[in-house]
Write a protein that holds these residues in place. Structure first.
Motif, short mmCIF file in Angstrom:
data_model
loop_
_atom_site.label_atom_id
_atom_site.label_comp_id
_atom_site.label_asym_id
_atom_site.label_seq_id
_atom_site.Cartn_x
_atom_site.Cartn_y
_atom_site.Cartn_z
N ILE A 162 0.91 -1.26 0.01
CA ILE A 162 0.00 -0.07 0.21
C ILE A 162 0.77 1.20 -0.02
CG2 ILE A 162 -1.83 1.38 1.39
CD1 ILE A 162 -2.94 -1.30 2.44
N TYR A 191 3.06 8.45 -11.00
CA TYR A 191 2.32 8.85 -12.01
C TYR A 191 1.82 10.24 -12.20
CZ TYR A 191 2.93 4.28 -14.23
OH TYR A 191 3.60 3.09 -14.85
N ALA A 192 1.06 10.69 -11.11
CA ALA A 192 0.37 11.73 -11.12
C ALA A 192 -0.07 12.13 -9.53
CB ALA A 192 -1.04 11.90 -11.93
N HIS A 229 -2.49 14.60 -7.35
CA HIS A 229 -3.68 15.23 -7.11
C HIS A 229 -4.03 16.09 -5.97
CE1 HIS A 229 -5.96 12.88 -10.63
NE2 HIS A 229 -4.80 12.46 -10.60
N THR A 233 1.61 16.38 -12.96
CA THR A 233 2.56 15.00 -13.50
C THR A 233 4.03 15.36 -13.57
OG1 THR A 233 2.08 15.70 -15.52
CG2 THR A 233 0.68 14.16 -14.60
N TRP A 258 -1.48 8.99 -7.57
CA TRP A 258 -1.92 7.92 -8.71
C TRP A 258 -0.47 6.96 -8.96
CZ3 TRP A 258 -6.48 6.82 -11.45
CH2 TRP A 258 -6.39 5.99 -11.89
N ALA A 308 -0.96 1.00 -9.65
CA ALA A 308 -2.13 0.38 -9.51
C ALA A 308 -3.39 0.78 -9.91
CB ALA A 308 -2.35 -0.14 -7.95
N SER A 309 -3.16 1.75 -10.90
CA SER A 309 -4.32 2.38 -11.62
C SER A 309 -5.43 2.98 -10.60
CB SER A 309 -5.00 1.70 -12.53
OG SER A 309 -4.01 0.96 -13.60
N LYS A 310 -5.04 3.60 -9.74
CA LYS A 310 -6.09 4.11 -8.48
C LYS A 310 -5.20 5.26 -7.82
CE LYS A 310 -4.73 1.05 -4.93
NZ LYS A 310 -4.83 0.04 -3.63
N LEU A 311 -6.11 6.10 -7.22
CA LEU A 311 -5.75 7.12 -6.38
C LEU A 311 -5.37 6.66 -4.92
CD1 LEU A 311 -7.42 10.32 -7.43
CD2 LEU A 311 -5.12 9.91 -7.55
N PHE A 359 -5.15 8.24 -1.19
CA PHE A 359 -5.41 9.71 -0.68
C PHE A 359 -4.48 9.56 0.60
CE2 PHE A 359 -8.37 11.68 -2.85
CZ PHE A 359 -9.05 10.94 -3.89
N GLY A 360 -4.15 10.90 1.00
CA GLY A 360 -3.62 11.13 2.38
C GLY A 360 -4.93 11.42 3.41
N THR A 361 -4.60 11.63 4.57
CA THR A 361 -5.78 11.80 5.39
C THR A 361 -6.26 13.17 5.54
OG1 THR A 361 -4.18 11.93 7.09
CG2 THR A 361 -5.31 9.78 7.01
N PHE A 371 -14.98 4.38 -8.85
CA PHE A 371 -14.40 4.03 -7.37
C PHE A 371 -15.56 4.06 -6.41
CE2 PHE A 371 -9.99 4.36 -8.96
CZ PHE A 371 -10.15 5.20 -10.01
N TYR A 417 -15.42 4.64 -1.83
CA TYR A 417 -14.61 5.05 -0.93
C TYR A 417 -15.70 5.01 0.18
CZ TYR A 417 -11.26 6.90 -4.10
OH TYR A 417 -10.08 7.08 -5.42
N LEU A 428 -9.62 8.75 9.55
CA LEU A 428 -9.27 7.84 8.50
C LEU A 428 -8.99 8.36 7.25
CD1 LEU A 428 -10.80 4.81 10.21
CD2 LEU A 428 -8.70 5.48 10.30
N GLY A 429 -9.55 9.51 6.89
CA GLY A 429 -9.40 9.87 5.51
C GLY A 429 -10.40 9.22 4.51
N LEU A 430 -9.99 8.99 3.22
CA LEU A 430 -10.95 8.34 2.17
C LEU A 430 -9.90 6.90 2.24
CD1 LEU A 430 -11.54 10.92 -0.50
CD2 LEU A 430 -13.24 9.60 0.97
N PHE A 463 -12.60 -0.69 -6.75
CA PHE A 463 -12.56 -0.05 -8.18
C PHE A 463 -12.85 -0.73 -9.36
CE2 PHE A 463 -8.24 -0.21 -9.52
CZ PHE A 463 -7.35 -0.91 -8.66
N SER A 475 -5.06 8.82 -15.18
CA SER A 475 -4.29 9.55 -13.91
C SER A 475 -3.89 10.91 -14.03
CB SER A 475 -2.98 8.60 -14.20
OG SER A 475 -2.12 8.96 -15.16
#
Lengths: 111, 112
Positions: free
Chosen positions: A1, A31-32, A34, A51, A93, A96-99, A101-103, B33, B35, B41-43, B48, B97
């Motif tokens: 993760i 990759y990117a 956000h 990016t 990103w 794994a083709s997903k975002l 997120f931070g908290t 997606f 979530y 705990l955020g998102l 997905f 992305s």
């Protein structure tokens, strides 16, 4: 993760103050990056997608920079206003083709 | 403007019920997606999908399943709802992305 870290966790500033937050991420598999703003009782709204190393983006009083080599991004707000009060999320990103997120950093701007 | 629509803003269900949360997007996005958002705990990503009939587990898939029979619709299913699934659920979609992710308004689900 993937581990995306944001600091500070929360911030309380006065109207007119300028402020900044940090997003840290592993520099490999990038990759990117956000940034999103999430106001209470609303859904997250995209601010920036970056990016390239050295990217700088600006939207009104809000700007962001990206350093992919050292794995961090800064979000700046110039002259904070009460309507800037929100949680600011960064997300990476990766492969794994997903975002991921931070908290988030929760910003409160008072008069 | 991209529109991501979640079927309910608020939902109250009982323990053990099978619960369906529906999400529809109108911009032909490949990726969708689900979530959940909990205080502190955020998102956290549940599941997905990057194409019709394709699904991938996210970080917390246990107790959930998904369905994507059409490109525009992505459903989250709680097979047997439990109280620890009380949360805010957010659906999102994007095309790639380097494009922003668009979120629905969220469903606040309470399991009693």
């Amino acid at each position: 993760i993937l581990n995306v870290e944001q600091s500070p966790q929360s911030l309380h500033v006065q109207e007119g103050d300028s402020t900044n937050f940090t997003c840290s991420f592993p520099s490999s598999n990038f990759y990117a990056l956000h940034w999103y703003r999430w106001e209470t009782a609303k859904s997250p709204e995209a601010l920036f997608v970056m990016t390239l190393n050295g990217d700088e983006k600006k939207k009104g009083r809000i700007s962001a920079t990206l350093n992919t080599k050292e794995g961090y991004s800064y979000l700046y707000i110039k002259g904070s206003q009460p309507e800037d009060s929100a949680t600011y999320l960064c997300a990476l990103w990766g492969t794994a083709s997903k975002l991921t997120f931070g908290t988030g950093t929760r910003l409160q701007v008072t008069l | 403007d991209v529109k991501v629509t979640q079927s309910s803003r608020y939902l109250v269900k009982r323990t053990g019920e099978k619960v369906f949360l529906e999400c529809v997007q109108d911009m032909d996005h490949e990726n969708m997606f689900w979530y959940r958002q909990d205080p502190g705990l955020g998102l956290r990503l549940i599941y997905f999908s990057y194409d019709v009939k394709m699904k991938e587990k996210g970080d917390i898939p246990e107790g959930y399943s998904v369905s994507r029979e059409k490109k525009e619709r992505f459903s989250l299913i709680l097979e047997s709802a439990s109280t620890n699934q009380t949360s805010m659920y957010l659906c999102a979609s994007l095309t790639g992305s380097n494009q922003p992710q668009h979120f629905g308004d969220g469903t606040r689900l309470s399991i009693l």
